[in-house]
Design a protein around this motif. Structure first.
Motif, PDB file in Angstrom:
ATOM      1  N   PHE A  33       1.030  -1.214  -0.007  1.00 42.21           N
ATOM      2  CA  PHE A  33      -0.040   0.020  -0.021  1.00 42.21           C
ATOM      3  C   PHE A  33       0.808   1.374   0.004  1.00 42.21           C
ATOM      4  CE2 PHE A  33      -3.789  -2.220   2.365  1.00 42.21           C
ATOM      5  CZ  PHE A  33      -4.041  -2.839   1.313  1.00 42.21           C
ATOM      6  N   VAL A  34       1.927   1.073   0.742  1.00 42.94           N
ATOM      7  CA  VAL A  34       2.797   2.254   0.672  1.00 42.94           C
ATOM      8  C   VAL A  34       3.449   2.566  -0.616  1.00 42.94           C
ATOM      9  CG1 VAL A  34       5.140   2.985   1.389  1.00 42.94           C
ATOM     10  CG2 VAL A  34       3.701   2.047   3.190  1.00 42.94           C
ATOM     11  N   TYR A  35       4.058   1.699  -1.255  1.00 40.48           N
ATOM     12  CA  TYR A  35       4.420   1.539  -2.810  1.00 40.48           C
ATOM     13  C   TYR A  35       3.424   2.205  -3.676  1.00 40.48           C
ATOM     14  CZ  TYR A  35       8.428  -0.685  -0.586  1.00 40.48           C
ATOM     15  OH  TYR A  35       9.222  -1.017   0.182  1.00 40.48           O
ATOM     16  N   HIS A  36       2.215   1.679  -3.575  1.00 39.96           N
ATOM     17  CA  HIS A  36       0.900   1.887  -4.289  1.00 39.96           C
ATOM     18  C   HIS A  36       0.594   3.245  -4.275  1.00 39.96           C
ATOM     19  CE1 HIS A  36      -2.940   0.092  -6.103  1.00 39.96           C
ATOM     20  NE2 HIS A  36      -2.809   1.323  -6.612  1.00 39.96           N
ATOM     21  N   ALA A  37       0.454   3.763  -3.075  1.00 41.21           N
ATOM     22  CA  ALA A  37       0.065   5.317  -2.629  1.00 41.21           C
ATOM     23  C   ALA A  37       1.023   6.354  -3.243  1.00 41.21           C
ATOM     24  CB  ALA A  37       0.016   5.458  -1.299  1.00 41.21           C
ATOM     25  N   ALA A  38       2.256   5.639  -3.439  1.00 40.09           N
ATOM     26  CA  ALA A  38       3.459   6.656  -3.812  1.00 40.09           C
ATOM     27  C   ALA A  38       3.472   6.470  -5.465  1.00 40.09           C
ATOM     28  CB  ALA A  38       4.589   6.259  -3.411  1.00 40.09           C
ATOM     29  N   ALA A  39       2.797   5.544  -6.008  1.00 42.22           N
ATOM     30  CA  ALA A  39       3.119   5.102  -7.538  1.00 42.22           C
ATOM     31  C   ALA A  39       2.501   6.285  -8.429  1.00 42.22           C
ATOM     32  CB  ALA A  39       2.572   3.871  -7.931  1.00 42.22           C
ATOM     33  N   GLU A  40       3.397   6.784  -9.329  1.00 40.51           N
ATOM     34  CA  GLU A  40       2.742   7.838 -10.097  1.00 40.51           C
ATOM     35  C   GLU A  40       2.422   7.280 -11.669  1.00 40.51           C
ATOM     36  OE1 GLU A  40       5.773  10.934  -9.829  1.00 40.51           O
ATOM     37  OE2 GLU A  40       5.388  10.833  -7.807  1.00 40.51           O
ATOM     38  N   ASP A  41       2.677   6.161 -11.961  1.00 35.88           N
ATOM     39  CA  ASP A  41       2.222   6.022 -13.200  1.00 35.88           C
ATOM     40  C   ASP A  41       1.257   4.628 -13.237  1.00 35.88           C
ATOM     41  OD1 ASP A  41       3.948   2.972 -13.823  1.00 35.88           O
ATOM     42  OD2 ASP A  41       4.423   4.129 -12.095  1.00 35.88           O
ATOM     43  N   SER A  42       0.412   4.538 -14.210  1.00 34.66           N
ATOM     44  CA  SER A  42      -0.724   3.684 -14.278  1.00 34.66           C
ATOM     45  C   SER A  42      -0.242   2.278 -14.396  1.00 34.66           C
ATOM     46  CB  SER A  42      -1.657   4.039 -15.244  1.00 34.66           C
ATOM     47  OG  SER A  42      -0.960   3.876 -16.621  1.00 34.66           O
ATOM     48  N   VAL A  43       0.861   2.065 -15.105  1.00 32.11           N
ATOM     49  CA  VAL A  43       1.276   0.566 -15.080  1.00 32.11           C
ATOM     50  C   VAL A  43       1.566   0.166 -13.881  1.00 32.11           C
ATOM     51  CG1 VAL A  43       3.144  -0.819 -16.044  1.00 32.11           C
ATOM     52  CG2 VAL A  43       2.050   1.127 -17.436  1.00 32.11           C
ATOM     53  N   GLY A  44       2.429   0.965 -12.896  1.00 32.13           N
ATOM     54  CA  GLY A  44       2.906   0.617 -11.603  1.00 32.13           C
ATOM     55  C   GLY A  44       1.494   0.365 -10.721  1.00 32.13           C
ATOM     56  N   ARG A  45       0.638   1.359 -10.670  1.00 28.96           N
ATOM     57  CA  ARG A  45      -0.570   1.165  -9.956  1.00 28.96           C
ATOM     58  C   ARG A  45      -1.203  -0.303 -10.283  1.00 28.96           C
ATOM     59  NH1 ARG A  45      -0.486   6.737 -10.606  1.00 28.96           N
ATOM     60  NH2 ARG A  45      -2.046   6.586 -12.583  1.00 28.96           N
ATOM     61  N   GLU A  46      -1.476  -0.448 -11.503  1.00 26.10           N
ATOM     62  CA  GLU A  46      -2.203  -1.766 -11.957  1.00 26.10           C
ATOM     63  C   GLU A  46      -1.441  -2.917 -11.428  1.00 26.10           C
ATOM     64  OE1 GLU A  46      -5.175  -2.090 -13.299  1.00 26.10           O
ATOM     65  OE2 GLU A  46      -5.052   0.358 -12.928  1.00 26.10           O
ATOM     66  N   ARG A  47      -0.081  -2.851 -11.362  1.00 26.04           N
ATOM     67  CA  ARG A  47       0.911  -3.991 -11.019  1.00 26.04           C
ATOM     68  C   ARG A  47       0.633  -4.028  -9.419  1.00 26.04           C
ATOM     69  NH1 ARG A  47       5.575  -2.341 -11.744  1.00 26.04           N
ATOM     70  NH2 ARG A  47       5.633  -2.668 -14.071  1.00 26.04           N
ATOM     71  N   PHE A  48       0.645  -3.040  -8.613  1.00 26.56           N
ATOM     72  CA  PHE A  48       0.274  -3.266  -7.348  1.00 26.56           C
ATOM     73  C   PHE A  48      -1.112  -3.947  -6.881  1.00 26.56           C
ATOM     74  CE2 PHE A  48       3.873  -0.020  -7.091  1.00 26.56           C
ATOM     75  CZ  PHE A  48       4.433  -0.806  -6.482  1.00 26.56           C
ATOM     76  N   LYS A  49      -2.139  -3.445  -7.737  1.00 23.95           N
ATOM     77  CA  LYS A  49      -3.256  -3.836  -7.570  1.00 23.95           C
ATOM     78  C   LYS A  49      -3.273  -5.764  -7.853  1.00 23.95           C
ATOM     79  CE  LYS A  49      -6.122  -0.070  -9.402  1.00 23.95           C
ATOM     80  NZ  LYS A  49      -6.934   0.185 -10.751  1.00 23.95           N
ATOM     81  N   VAL A  50      -2.721  -6.141  -8.773  1.00 22.95           N
ATOM     82  CA  VAL A  50      -2.575  -7.413  -8.932  1.00 22.95           C
ATOM     83  C   VAL A  50      -1.824  -8.001  -7.551  1.00 22.95           C
ATOM     84  CG1 VAL A  50      -1.636  -9.363 -10.291  1.00 22.95           C
ATOM     85  CG2 VAL A  50      -2.829  -7.216 -11.179  1.00 22.95           C
ATOM     86  N   MET A  51      -0.710  -7.540  -7.330  1.00 26.62           N
ATOM     87  CA  MET A  51      -0.116  -7.895  -6.294  1.00 26.62           C
ATOM     88  C   MET A  51      -0.725  -8.059  -4.833  1.00 26.62           C
ATOM     89  SD  MET A  51       3.623  -6.185  -6.896  1.00 26.62           S
ATOM     90  CE  MET A  51       4.464  -6.768  -5.682  1.00 26.62           C
TER      91      MET A  51
END
Length: 146
Positions: A33-51
């Protein structure tokens, strides 16, 4: 001798294993969640959702359920534990972990909808709560202070 009494140590061993798995997931999910909240790109956010989803559904929740079932079997094997204060304190802290698990689900759903307004700093602090609960639980079980 009952089946539970005969297999008490096996049940206890697997209870500990499942608790370790649950705690590992509960410690790592808020870090995601820490990394997801700090993510600025949509690819990264989608990856965190899956993880996050796979960790919560594939490890955290199944190991939580197994921990609870095995813990109940242990209590059935030694019902006198329920008359001791340390067990009541432990179970209260387990209830706190269950509430924390539910809060993780709430934040998971918010992230899935791209609707989480909490910062990475919030999740860094949020990540500390299960550590405190785990310390309290271990102290109750090992030391049995009351």
């Amino acid at each position: 001798m009952t089946w539970l009494a005969e297999h008490y140590l096996w049940i206890k061993a697997f209870h500990i294993v499942m608790v370790v798995c649950w705690m590992a997931a509960i410690f790592y999910l808020p870090r995601l969640f820490v990394y997801h909240a700090a993510a600025e790109d949509s690819v990264g956010r989608e990856r965190f959702k899956v993880m996050e989803r796979k960790l919560y559904r594939g490890i955290a929740t199944p190991s939580m359920i197994a921990s609870l079932i095995l813990g109940m079997l242990l209590l059935m094997a030694v019902p006198t534990f329920m008359s001791q204060g340390w067990m009541h304190a432990k179970l209260a802290m387990v209830a706190g972990l269950l509430a924390y698990h539910g809060a993780c689900f709430y934040f998971l759903k918010q992230f899935q909808k791209d609707n989480c307004d909490r910062s990475h700093v919030f999740f860094r602090w949020f990540n500390e709560a299960p550590v405190l609960l785990l310390i309290g639980i271990v102290v109750m079980v090992v030391v049995k202070p009351f």
